[in-house]
Design a protein around this motif. Sequence first.
Motif, mmCIF file in Angstrom:
data_model
loop_
_atom_site.group_PDB
_atom_site.id
_atom_site.type_symbol
_atom_site.label_atom_id
_atom_site.label_comp_id
_atom_site.label_asym_id
_atom_site.label_seq_id
_atom_site.Cartn_x
_atom_site.Cartn_y
_atom_site.Cartn_z
ATOM 1 N N LYS A 43 1.074 -1.474 -0.214
ATOM 2 C CA LYS A 43 0.244 -0.359 0.271
ATOM 3 C C LYS A 43 0.634 1.319 0.206
ATOM 4 N N SER A 46 3.072 1.737 -3.550
ATOM 5 C CA SER A 46 1.706 1.763 -4.357
ATOM 6 C C SER A 46 1.639 3.382 -4.026
ATOM 7 N N ASP A 47 1.386 4.026 -3.169
ATOM 8 C CA ASP A 47 1.034 4.942 -2.614
ATOM 9 C C ASP A 47 1.533 6.118 -3.423
ATOM 10 N N TYR A 48 2.879 5.782 -4.174
ATOM 11 C CA TYR A 48 3.604 6.669 -4.337
ATOM 12 C C TYR A 48 4.381 6.460 -5.950
ATOM 13 N N GLN A 50 2.032 3.571 -7.703
ATOM 14 C CA GLN A 50 0.994 3.143 -8.532
ATOM 15 C C GLN A 50 1.029 1.838 -9.457
ATOM 16 N N ASP A 51 1.018 2.047 -10.667
ATOM 17 C CA ASP A 51 1.770 0.778 -10.979
ATOM 18 C C ASP A 51 2.867 -0.009 -11.431
ATOM 19 N N MET A 178 3.056 14.024 -10.987
ATOM 20 C CA MET A 178 1.092 13.221 -11.522
ATOM 21 C C MET A 178 0.990 13.877 -12.090
#
Length: 178
Positions: A43, A46-48, A50-51, A178
Amino acid sequence: MTNYFVISKYHTQGIDFSNGKWLIGEIEANPYAKDKMTNLVLKDFSDYLQDRVKYSLDEKSLLLPSQVPLNPSKSMILDLKKGANFDYFVNIKCKNAKNDLSGFEFPDHFYYKKQMSYAEVTLQVYDLNLGEIVYSQTVGGSIEDDSSLTNTPTTTIIVGTYNKIINDIKKKSIKPTM
């Protein structure tokens, strides 16, 4: 009462999350903490990312050793690149003890308790393209525990020590735009 302390800080200038594919290696932890730690780490990263982040156990086509030691040599890091074709590798090791402190070194002769749970977490990030360790930190923690039959206190300490490391990463790291 829980106490946390930094054991070692090497390469703690922060992490550049702005590029590359990331692989999180199998997290070494006791069975009680492993799932919780795995979910938490996935988690947070993934916050930093993503995919752009994957968990090694979910990727079946990788040619990696089952365990990657801490502080690997440059050649071992470059071998990880060949077997994984990722840009960065995250290696996390959790050690814990309950009433057996013989395998741990306490900085500054940290106090000993008759009924104490102790754990430490090391998180390292390797740049697989350069063959270098770009982040490494170890944090330890202890809690006085009256109940010697439960593993919950050490799981709590493991998660707490990991949180100390991830908070350091959050303060110092370059976040992707982003």
